[in-house]
Design an enzyme around this catalytic site. Structure first.
Site, PDB file in Angstrom:
ATOM      1  N   ASP A  95       0.746  -1.316  -0.213  1.00 25.52           N
ATOM      2  CA  ASP A  95       0.051  -0.113  -0.084  1.00 25.52           C
ATOM      3  C   ASP A  95       0.770   1.111   0.060  1.00 25.52           C
ATOM      4  O   ASP A  95       0.398   2.319   0.629  1.00 25.52           O
ATOM      5  CB  ASP A  95      -0.869   0.061   1.166  1.00 25.52           C
ATOM      6  CG  ASP A  95      -0.061  -0.475   2.553  1.00 25.52           C
ATOM      7  OD1 ASP A  95       1.290  -0.169   2.430  1.00 25.52           O
ATOM      8  OD2 ASP A  95      -0.940  -0.777   3.549  1.00 25.52           O
ATOM      9  N   GLU A 117      -0.991  -8.970  -1.273  1.00 28.60           N
ATOM     10  CA  GLU A 117      -1.468  -8.348   0.239  1.00 28.60           C
ATOM     11  C   GLU A 117      -2.276  -7.544  -0.162  1.00 28.60           C
ATOM     12  O   GLU A 117      -2.614  -6.330   0.096  1.00 28.60           O
ATOM     13  CB  GLU A 117      -0.243  -7.542   0.735  1.00 28.60           C
ATOM     14  CG  GLU A 117      -0.399  -7.522   2.415  1.00 28.60           C
ATOM     15  CD  GLU A 117       0.535  -6.656   3.148  1.00 28.60           C
ATOM     16  OE1 GLU A 117       0.503  -5.384   3.075  1.00 28.60           O
ATOM     17  OE2 GLU A 117       1.550  -7.188   3.656  1.00 28.60           O
ATOM     18  N   GLU A 131      -1.749   5.210   3.204  1.00 31.84           N
ATOM     19  CA  GLU A 131      -2.063   3.928   2.785  1.00 31.84           C
ATOM     20  C   GLU A 131      -3.196   3.187   2.513  1.00 31.84           C
ATOM     21  O   GLU A 131      -3.368   2.409   1.708  1.00 31.84           O
ATOM     22  CB  GLU A 131      -1.196   2.796   4.003  1.00 31.84           C
ATOM     23  CG  GLU A 131       0.351   3.040   3.974  1.00 31.84           C
ATOM     24  CD  GLU A 131       0.874   4.071   4.862  1.00 31.84           C
ATOM     25  OE1 GLU A 131      -0.070   4.768   5.481  1.00 31.84           O
ATOM     26  OE2 GLU A 131       2.014   4.400   5.000  1.00 31.84           O
ATOM     27  N   HIS A 203       7.056   4.278  12.737  1.00 31.12           N
ATOM     28  CA  HIS A 203       7.124   5.378  11.677  1.00 31.12           C
ATOM     29  C   HIS A 203       6.111   5.743  10.973  1.00 31.12           C
ATOM     30  O   HIS A 203       6.198   6.513   9.845  1.00 31.12           O
ATOM     31  CB  HIS A 203       8.157   4.546  10.464  1.00 31.12           C
ATOM     32  CG  HIS A 203       7.233   3.264   9.734  1.00 31.12           C
ATOM     33  ND1 HIS A 203       7.032   2.332  10.157  1.00 31.12           N
ATOM     34  CD2 HIS A 203       6.490   3.541   8.748  1.00 31.12           C
ATOM     35  CE1 HIS A 203       6.210   1.356   9.423  1.00 31.12           C
ATOM     36  NE2 HIS A 203       5.990   2.405   8.384  1.00 31.12           N
ATOM     37  N   ARG A 205       2.870   7.924   9.441  1.00 34.11           N
ATOM     38  CA  ARG A 205       2.962   9.121   9.170  1.00 34.11           C
ATOM     39  C   ARG A 205       1.737   9.989  10.030  1.00 34.11           C
ATOM     40  O   ARG A 205       1.648  10.933  10.242  1.00 34.11           O
ATOM     41  CB  ARG A 205       2.356   9.540   7.659  1.00 34.11           C
ATOM     42  CG  ARG A 205       3.610   9.654   6.960  1.00 34.11           C
ATOM     43  CD  ARG A 205       3.479   9.572   5.109  1.00 34.11           C
ATOM     44  NE  ARG A 205       4.588   9.129   4.786  1.00 34.11           N
ATOM     45  CZ  ARG A 205       5.432   9.986   4.063  1.00 34.11           C
ATOM     46  NH1 ARG A 205       5.004  11.305   3.888  1.00 34.11           N
ATOM     47  NH2 ARG A 205       6.422   9.514   3.335  1.00 34.11           N
ATOM     48  N   HIS A 236      13.603   4.483  11.936  1.00 34.13           N
ATOM     49  CA  HIS A 236      13.313   4.827  10.426  1.00 34.13           C
ATOM     50  C   HIS A 236      14.072   6.231  10.124  1.00 34.13           C
ATOM     51  O   HIS A 236      13.896   7.061  10.815  1.00 34.13           O
ATOM     52  CB  HIS A 236      11.747   4.782  10.566  1.00 34.13           C
ATOM     53  CG  HIS A 236      11.285   4.646   9.162  1.00 34.13           C
ATOM     54  ND1 HIS A 236      11.487   5.890   8.124  1.00 34.13           N
ATOM     55  CD2 HIS A 236      10.764   3.880   8.354  1.00 34.13           C
ATOM     56  CE1 HIS A 236      11.060   5.515   7.032  1.00 34.13           C
ATOM     57  NE2 HIS A 236      10.510   4.107   6.974  1.00 34.13           N
TER      58      HIS A 236
HETATM   59  C1  UD1 Z   1       7.062   4.285   3.481  1.00 34.24           C
HETATM   60  C2  UD1 Z   1       5.657   4.036   2.998  1.00 34.24           C
HETATM   61  C3  UD1 Z   1       4.883   3.369   4.106  1.00 34.24           C
HETATM   62  C4  UD1 Z   1       5.887   2.136   4.725  1.00 34.24           C
HETATM   63  C5  UD1 Z   1       7.143   2.511   4.783  1.00 34.24           C
HETATM   64  C6  UD1 Z   1       7.831   1.309   5.158  1.00 34.24           C
HETATM   65  C7  UD1 Z   1       4.394   5.736   1.624  1.00 34.24           C
HETATM   66  C8  UD1 Z   1       3.618   6.848   1.520  1.00 34.24           C
HETATM   67  N1  UD1 Z   1       4.800   5.294   2.696  1.00 34.24           N
HETATM   68  O1  UD1 Z   1       6.997   5.312   4.435  1.00 34.24           O
HETATM   69  O2  UD1 Z   1       3.522   3.000   3.770  1.00 34.24           O
HETATM   70  O3  UD1 Z   1       5.012   1.643   5.775  1.00 34.24           O
HETATM   71  O4  UD1 Z   1       7.696   3.074   3.800  1.00 34.24           O
HETATM   72  O5  UD1 Z   1       9.290   1.607   5.776  1.00 34.24           O
HETATM   73  O6  UD1 Z   1       4.595   5.032   0.569  1.00 34.24           O
HETATM   74  N2  UD1 Z   1      14.663   7.550   3.981  1.00 34.24           N
HETATM   75  C9  UD1 Z   1      16.024   7.725   3.827  1.00 34.24           C
HETATM   76  N3  UD1 Z   1      16.724   6.225   3.512  1.00 34.24           N
HETATM   77  C10 UD1 Z   1      15.732   5.315   3.237  1.00 34.24           C
HETATM   78  C11 UD1 Z   1      14.476   5.480   3.136  1.00 34.24           C
HETATM   79  C12 UD1 Z   1      14.081   6.374   3.719  1.00 34.24           C
HETATM   80  O7  UD1 Z   1      16.590   8.458   4.152  1.00 34.24           O
HETATM   81  O8  UD1 Z   1      16.321   3.959   2.898  1.00 34.24           O
HETATM   82  C13 UD1 Z   1      14.187   8.827   4.309  1.00 34.24           C
HETATM   83  C14 UD1 Z   1      14.191   9.745   3.180  1.00 34.24           C
HETATM   84  O9  UD1 Z   1      14.286  11.359   3.878  1.00 34.24           O
HETATM   85  C15 UD1 Z   1      12.468   9.977   2.621  1.00 34.24           C
HETATM   86  C16 UD1 Z   1      11.912   9.543   3.829  1.00 34.24           C
HETATM   87  O10 UD1 Z   1      12.470   8.583   4.528  1.00 34.24           O
HETATM   88  O11 UD1 Z   1      12.215  10.894   2.060  1.00 34.24           O
HETATM   89  C17 UD1 Z   1      10.255   9.148   3.763  1.00 34.24           C
HETATM   90  O12 UD1 Z   1      10.426   8.062   2.666  1.00 34.24           O
HETATM   91  P1  UD1 Z   1       8.937   7.681   1.943  1.00 34.24           P
HETATM   92  O13 UD1 Z   1       9.022   6.278   1.096  1.00 34.24           O
HETATM   93  O14 UD1 Z   1       8.463   8.676   1.308  1.00 34.24           O
HETATM   94  O15 UD1 Z   1       8.022   7.025   3.235  1.00 34.24           O
HETATM   95  P2  UD1 Z   1       8.158   6.358   4.656  1.00 34.24           P
HETATM   96  O16 UD1 Z   1       7.717   7.339   5.844  1.00 34.24           O
HETATM   97  O17 UD1 Z   1       9.647   5.608   4.547  1.00 34.24           O
HETATM   98  N1  UDP Z   2      12.670  -4.398   9.468  1.00 31.92           N
HETATM   99  C1  UDP Z   2      13.784  -4.580   9.155  1.00 31.92           C
HETATM  100  N2  UDP Z   2      14.718  -3.697   9.893  1.00 31.92           N
HETATM  101  C2  UDP Z   2      14.117  -2.959  10.898  1.00 31.92           C
HETATM  102  C3  UDP Z   2      12.967  -2.906  11.203  1.00 31.92           C
HETATM  103  C4  UDP Z   2      12.153  -3.650  10.246  1.00 31.92           C
HETATM  104  O1  UDP Z   2      14.346  -5.583   8.347  1.00 31.92           O
HETATM  105  O2  UDP Z   2      15.266  -2.283  11.410  1.00 31.92           O
HETATM  106  C5  UDP Z   2      11.585  -5.369   8.745  1.00 31.92           C
HETATM  107  C6  UDP Z   2      10.695  -6.189   9.295  1.00 31.92           C
HETATM  108  O3  UDP Z   2      11.138  -7.423   9.724  1.00 31.92           O
HETATM  109  C7  UDP Z   2       9.631  -6.158   8.432  1.00 31.92           C
HETATM  110  C8  UDP Z   2       9.573  -5.006   7.747  1.00 31.92           C
HETATM  111  O4  UDP Z   2      10.996  -4.558   7.790  1.00 31.92           O
HETATM  112  O5  UDP Z   2       9.699  -7.280   7.659  1.00 31.92           O
HETATM  113  C9  UDP Z   2       8.561  -4.027   8.027  1.00 31.92           C
HETATM  114  O6  UDP Z   2       8.893  -2.749   7.389  1.00 31.92           O
HETATM  115  P1  UDP Z   2       8.424  -1.377   8.003  1.00 31.92           P
HETATM  116  O7  UDP Z   2       8.016  -1.339   9.408  1.00 31.92           O
HETATM  117  O8  UDP Z   2       9.497  -0.262   7.514  1.00 31.92           O
HETATM  118  O9  UDP Z   2       6.995  -1.070   7.079  1.00 31.92           O
HETATM  119  P2  UDP Z   2       5.603  -1.608   7.253  1.00 31.92           P
HETATM  120  O10 UDP Z   2       5.581  -3.078   7.178  1.00 31.92           O
HETATM  121  O11 UDP Z   2       5.003  -0.771   8.383  1.00 31.92           O
HETATM  122  O12 UDP Z   2       5.076  -0.982   5.979  1.00 31.92           O
END
Ligand code: UD1
Ligand code: UDP
Length: 364
Positions: A95, A117, A131, A203, A205, A236
């Site tokens: 999502d 999923e 999401e 993490h 939003r 995160h």
């Molecule tokens: C995203 C997804 C969320 C999911 C989560 C898993 C959306 C809107 N949100 O949230 O559904 O649960 O991923 O973790 O799609 N960043 C880094 N390095 C990384 C990844 C992220 O620096 O490897 C930072 C960057 O500043 C980036 C910010 O995190 O702009 C947000 O990343 P983004 O993918 O927009 O949203 P998440 O909060 O990570």
């Molecule tokens: N995970 C990971 N390292 C971490 C935290 C989580 O590899 O430090 C894994 C965890 O086992 C799970 C997935 O990341 O499979 C969950 O991702 P996240 O919580 O970022 O996203 P969500 O599931 O909420 O979309």
């Protein structure tokens, strides 16, 4: 046949890896992997772990990028990719913004999509944000709905999805977990073997701002009240999370903040944990299978099955509820045992096989 499999973020890569690996063994299909790289480091780490090299990488992540910018940039890039690749089908998982945008781009290009999923719902567009909207849109546009549970199938039926387009597969997160947990796993940081571990991730939003500050205040209180318990929180990288977490929790002697953990060491930490506090979707699915009680830092969940089985409890981003329920699990052995039962309502480790079988029967 050409099937394009898309991954954008860490959880998509974890949950799609079993599908990619299984589909690559099929002789009738050419598998192409597209990384939007909505996440950069966290995505790369998982792909490396599963030995998956993307064929196309859009490198779309920018620091703290707005959702509309991310969506717009992705849509433009996807136009080019789909024109060149011309896949017969595209698979997306979950999502995220990647999923919603790929579904829309495929709709414009009249390419059928399979949604892995499918059917998770809270029925509240504001939570989880964004999401719920992302998965509703993907669900409207999908041709194959790979629902993890019977409950998610029912959600799709309620929205008018034809029964024949829904396949209950289990969640591929359990396939990935079983593949990984069987290995010799090393703990990510030195932990005192004599002390219990509380593992934390957060993490979402919709919790940004005051709700997330409440979560951090509660974690701080728990750490101060329980000096003989160790806390580990891989933070995160989203700046809205990271800055606040460090402001409230850095410097406590029994609280370790660290960078996001690589997948295998994170599984090792889950196995070592006494309890887990999280707002993550994937962790809510994995922890029950490892027999770990989970307190969910949200007011609702699209994953009600483990709550119904009594192994996951919702505490919200609510200071009093978090402190009270975590303390109860630390102090009351009976309450703890009731939640540490080891059930796996989200899968049996064979979800990817069922997804591949459906596609094989359709295409081969
Ligand atoms: C995203 C997804 C969320 C999911 C989560 C898993 C959306 C809107 N949100 O949230 O559904 O649960 O991923 O973790 O799609 N960043 C880094 N390095 C990384 C990844 C992220 O620096 O490897 C930072 C960057 O500043 C980036 C910010 O995190 O702009 C947000 O990343 P983004 O993918 O927009 O949203 P998440 O909060 O990570
Ligand atoms: N995970 C990971 N390292 C971490 C935290 C989580 O590899 O430090 C894994 C965890 O086992 C799970 C997935 O990341 O499979 C969950 O991702 P996240 O919580 O970022 O996203 P969500 O599931 O909420 O979309």
């Amino acid at each position: 046949m050409r099937i394009l499999i898309v991954v954008g973020t860490r959880p998509e890569a974890i949950k799609m890896a079993p599908v990619i690996l299984a589909l690559k063994k099929e002789p009738w299909v050419q598998v192409r992997v597209l990384a939007t790289a909505q996440h950069r480091h966290m995505l790369d780490q998982v792909l490396n772990f599963f030995d998956i090299v993307p064929d196309i990488d859009l490198d779309i992540m920018r620091p703290n990028q707005a959702l509309s910018t991310l969506t717009a940039r992705l849509l433009l890039d996807l136009d080019d990719v789909l024109q060149v690749e011309k896949p017969d089908a595209v698979l997306v998982q979950g999502d995220t913004t990647t999923v919603m945008t790929v579904a829309l781009a495929c709709f414009y290009h009249r390419i059928p999509i399979g949604h892995v999923e499918a059917g998770l719902r809270t029925w509240d567009m504001q939570s989880p944000f964004p999401e719920e909207a992302n998965r509703v849109i993907a669900g409207k546009l999908a041709r194959w709905h790979f629902a993890p549970t019977e409950g998610s199938r029912q959600n799709l039926l309620k929205e008018g999805v034809p029964n024949a387009e829904i396949i209950v597969t289990g969640n591929t997160v359990i396939d990935a977990l079983l593949m990984t947990a069987a290995k010799d796993l090393e703990l990510p940081v030195p932990l005192d073997p004599a002390k219990r571990l509380v593992l934390v991730t957060s993490h979402r939003r919709e919790n940004f701002g005051e709700p997330f500050r409440n979560i951090c205040r509660a974690l701080r209180t728990l750490a101060l009240n329980n000096p003989s318990v160790q806390f580990l929180y891989p933070v995160h990288p989203n700046p809205n999370v990271k800055d606040v977490a460090y402001e409230f929790l850095a410097g406590l002697h029994n609280f370790t903040l660290c960078e996001p953990l690589d997948y295998a060491p994170f599984i090792a930490a889950m196995k070592r944990a006494y309890i887990i506090l999280t707002d993550s979707g994937g962790v809510q699915e994995e922890a029950p299978a490892l027999g770990k009680p989970v307190l969910v830092l949200r007011d609702e969940t699209e994953r009600p099955e483990a709550v119904e089985q009594g192994v996951v409890k919702l505490v919200g981003p609510n200071y009093d509820a978090i402190v009270q329920e975590a303390q109860r699990l630390l102090d009351d052995e009976l309450a703890y045992k009731a939640m540490a039962r080891g059930v796996s309502p989200y899968g049996d480790g064979h979800a990817a096989e069922r997804i591949v079988k459906t596609l094989r029967e359709h295409f081969a």
